[in-house]
Write a protein that holds these residues in place. Structure first.
Motif, PDB file in Angstrom:
ATOM      1  N   GLY A 127       1.381  -0.241 -13.365  1.00  0.00           N
ATOM      2  CA  GLY A 127       2.155   0.962 -13.675  1.00  0.00           C
ATOM      3  C   GLY A 127       3.484   0.598 -14.328  1.00  0.00           C
ATOM      4  O   GLY A 127       3.913   1.252 -15.289  1.00  0.00           O
ATOM      5  N   THR A 185       2.340  -8.965 -13.252  1.00  0.00           N
ATOM      6  CA  THR A 185       2.177  -8.562 -11.844  1.00  0.00           C
ATOM      7  C   THR A 185       2.254  -7.044 -11.683  1.00  0.00           C
ATOM      8  O   THR A 185       1.976  -6.535 -10.612  1.00  0.00           O
ATOM      9  CB  THR A 185       3.272  -9.202 -10.963  1.00  0.00           C
ATOM     10  OG1 THR A 185       4.544  -8.889 -11.526  1.00  0.00           O
ATOM     11  CG2 THR A 185       3.103 -10.707 -10.857  1.00  0.00           C
ATOM     12  N   GLY A 186       2.622  -6.333 -12.737  1.00  0.00           N
ATOM     13  CA  GLY A 186       2.780  -4.878 -12.613  1.00  0.00           C
ATOM     14  C   GLY A 186       1.895  -4.114 -13.571  1.00  0.00           C
ATOM     15  O   GLY A 186       1.907  -4.355 -14.786  1.00  0.00           O
ATOM     16  N   LYS A 207      -5.434   4.680  -9.616  1.00  0.00           N
ATOM     17  CA  LYS A 207      -4.206   5.492  -9.535  1.00  0.00           C
ATOM     18  C   LYS A 207      -4.215   6.527 -10.663  1.00  0.00           C
ATOM     19  O   LYS A 207      -3.429   6.464 -11.615  1.00  0.00           O
ATOM     20  CB  LYS A 207      -2.980   4.589  -9.607  1.00  0.00           C
ATOM     21  CG  LYS A 207      -2.859   3.684  -8.385  1.00  0.00           C
ATOM     22  CD  LYS A 207      -1.664   2.767  -8.447  1.00  0.00           C
ATOM     23  CE  LYS A 207      -1.591   1.903  -7.194  1.00  0.00           C
ATOM     24  NZ  LYS A 207      -0.568   0.863  -7.269  1.00  0.00           N
ATOM     25  N   GLY A 236       0.819  -1.208   0.000  1.00  0.00           N
ATOM     26  CA  GLY A 236       0.000   0.000   0.000  1.00  0.00           C
ATOM     27  C   GLY A 236       0.855   1.260   0.000  1.00  0.00           C
ATOM     28  O   GLY A 236       2.029   1.235  -0.378  1.00  0.00           O
ATOM     29  N   GLY A 287      -1.186  -5.474 -13.592  1.00  0.00           N
ATOM     30  CA  GLY A 287      -1.607  -4.785 -12.376  1.00  0.00           C
ATOM     31  C   GLY A 287      -2.060  -5.741 -11.301  1.00  0.00           C
ATOM     32  O   GLY A 287      -2.711  -6.749 -11.610  1.00  0.00           O
TER      33      GLY A 287
END
Ligand SMILES: Nc1ncnc2c1ncn2[C@@H]1O[C@H](COP(=O)(O)OP(=O)(O)O)[C@@H](O)[C@H]1O
Ligand SMILES: O=C(OP(=O)(O)O)[C@H](O)COP(=O)(O)O
Length: 404
Positions: free
Chosen positions: A385, A382-383, A211, A71, A360
């Motif tokens: 951004g 897994t990502g 985001k 977080g 994401g």
């Protein structure tokens, strides 16, 4: 990419040596359960993704020190964001308990790192409980990185989801220790490289999630590369406002409205926005909700999902695509009444005759928790951004640091 890999490190021998592994264990939790030490992980995909690296190191007799953020705490300890439940889950997945340190570079971390035996795994408390982790100032970050690096002989980065962050554990620690790329980082980059270098047209990008300001910057860079950019989730309201609509209590980045207006005019119709929205009285599964035109969101409601006409519109744009990249849920899919938009768009992506990437933490979690067929996507990253910035063609600080 010229860099040393985990295999190189294993070849050099790690038995009895301390290896500091940056992982992205920023997993989602059940929003209806308590937060903090008793929180319930709703999707452990990110923990599973780093297991091969941890198992290889453990089995080679390394003393493994894992570090991660969770977080966005504000640079000081906050029990809501403790990694304690993740340590327990990681232990279950590894089949052997994971030692948990109650701090990151303090007394407990130092004592537990010092007492590690060969093949044992330690997880440090949330990196972002320390202001040095995310500090903009180089010296503050470097000082924290020095404390992290002091605990180990080697550094492995397997936190693909955080390689776009110029943070101490990602960017500064590798300057202080012999550094290696983990298998997850290598696999992710390998797939994204192919998509970046040669995306089959039409190329459609779908963006959502919460985001907003992070990803608005990416839109500008991606626009010239894509045929259509579909915007849903919490992202869409700043655009709707830029079109002159009121968005009630929906997620809004007021200071980005002008940027969105510019992007809309630059895109010349290639940015597609929702035409209807599921608007609720509050952020709750039990809230009263109605589907309204995107131009008529009542002042006392907030948009928590895209509506069925938007799903149809987005599906129509996705249908002919040969490449789709999707980051960010179309709505608050964690609450059943607001999951239909994400499900509908995800299903449309699974049907394309081409290559699709989902990126994401929450988007990948949505694919799994909504029971969609994971194998119908070309790659689940897994990502979010991180993959967006990679597709944009940016140099990612974490990769740059590994290459040095
Ligand atoms: N309309 C909305 N309002 C508020 N939050 C939203 C909305 N739509 C989606 N979200 C939230 O966005 C979060 C995921 O955002 P983000 O972190 O950007 O995605 P990812 O982790 O896939 O990169 C989810 O927890 C979801 O509930
Ligand atoms: O969840 C993450 O990114 P993502 O939501 O873009 O996939 C990563 O853990 C990075 O977290 P951050 O965006 O708070 O730096």
């Amino acid at each position: 990419m010229i860099l040393k890999t985990l295999d190189d490190l294993l070849g050099e021998g790690v038995s009895g040596r301390r290896v500091l592994v940056r992982a992205d264990l920023n997993v989602p939790f059940d929003k209806n359960a308590p937060q903090g030490a008793n929180a319930v992980i709703s999707d452990d995909g990110r923990a599973r993704a780093v297991l091969p690296t941890l198992i290889a190191l453990r089995d080679a007799g390394a003393r493994v020190i894992v570090m991660s953020h969770l977080g966005r705490p504000k640079g000081a300890p906050d029990p809501k964001y403790t990694l304690a439940p993740v340590a327990t889950r990681l232990g279950e997945l590894l089949g052997s308990p994971v030692v948990f340190a109650a701090d990151t570079v303090g007394e407990d971390a130092r004592a537990k790192a010092g007492a590690l035996e060969d093949g044992q795994v330690l997880l440090l408390e949330n990196l972002r409980f320390n202001e040095g982790e995310t500090a903009k100032d180089d010296a503050t970050r470097a000082a924290f990185a020095g404390e992290l690096a002091a605990a180990a002989d080697f550094y492995v980065d397997d936190a693909f989801g955080a390689v776009h962050r110029k943070h101490a554990s990602v960017y500064d620690v590798p300057a202080l220790l012999p550094h290696y790329a983990g298998g997850l980082v290598l696999r992710e980059v390998d797939v994204l490289k192919k998509v970046t270098e040669n995306p089959q047209q039409p190329y459609v990008v779908v963006l959502g999630g919460s985001k907003v300001s992070d990803k608005l910057a990416v839109i500008k860079a991606l626009l010239p590369k894509v045929d259509k950019l579909l915007v849903g989730g919490g992202m869409c309201f700043t655009f709707l406002k830029a079109q002159g609509h009121e968005v009630g209590k929906s997620l809004l980045e007021d200071d980005m409205v002008g940027t969105c207006r510019d992007l809309l005019s630059e895109a010349q119709g290639r940015i597609v926005l929702p035409v209807d929205v599921v608007a609720a009285t509050e952020f709750s599964a039990d809230a009263d909700s109605v589907t309204v035109p995107a131009s008529e969101i009542p002042a006392d409601r907030l948009g928590l999902d895209i509506g069925p006409q938007s799903v149809a519109l987005f599906a129509e744009a996705i249908g002919p695509a040969r490449t789709v990249f999707w980051n960010g849920p179309m709505g608050v899919f964690e609450l059943a009444p607001f999951a239909a938009g994400t499900r509908g768009v995800a299903e449309a992506i699974t049907k394309i005759d081409g290559f699709s990437v989902v990126g994401g933490g929450d988007s990948a979690a949505a694919v799994r928790t909504l029971g969609l067929d994971e194998s119908a996507f070309g790659h689940i990253s897994t990502g979010g951004g991180a993959s967006l910035e990679y597709l944009e063609g940016k140099t990612l600080p974490g990769i740059e640091a590994l290459e040095k």
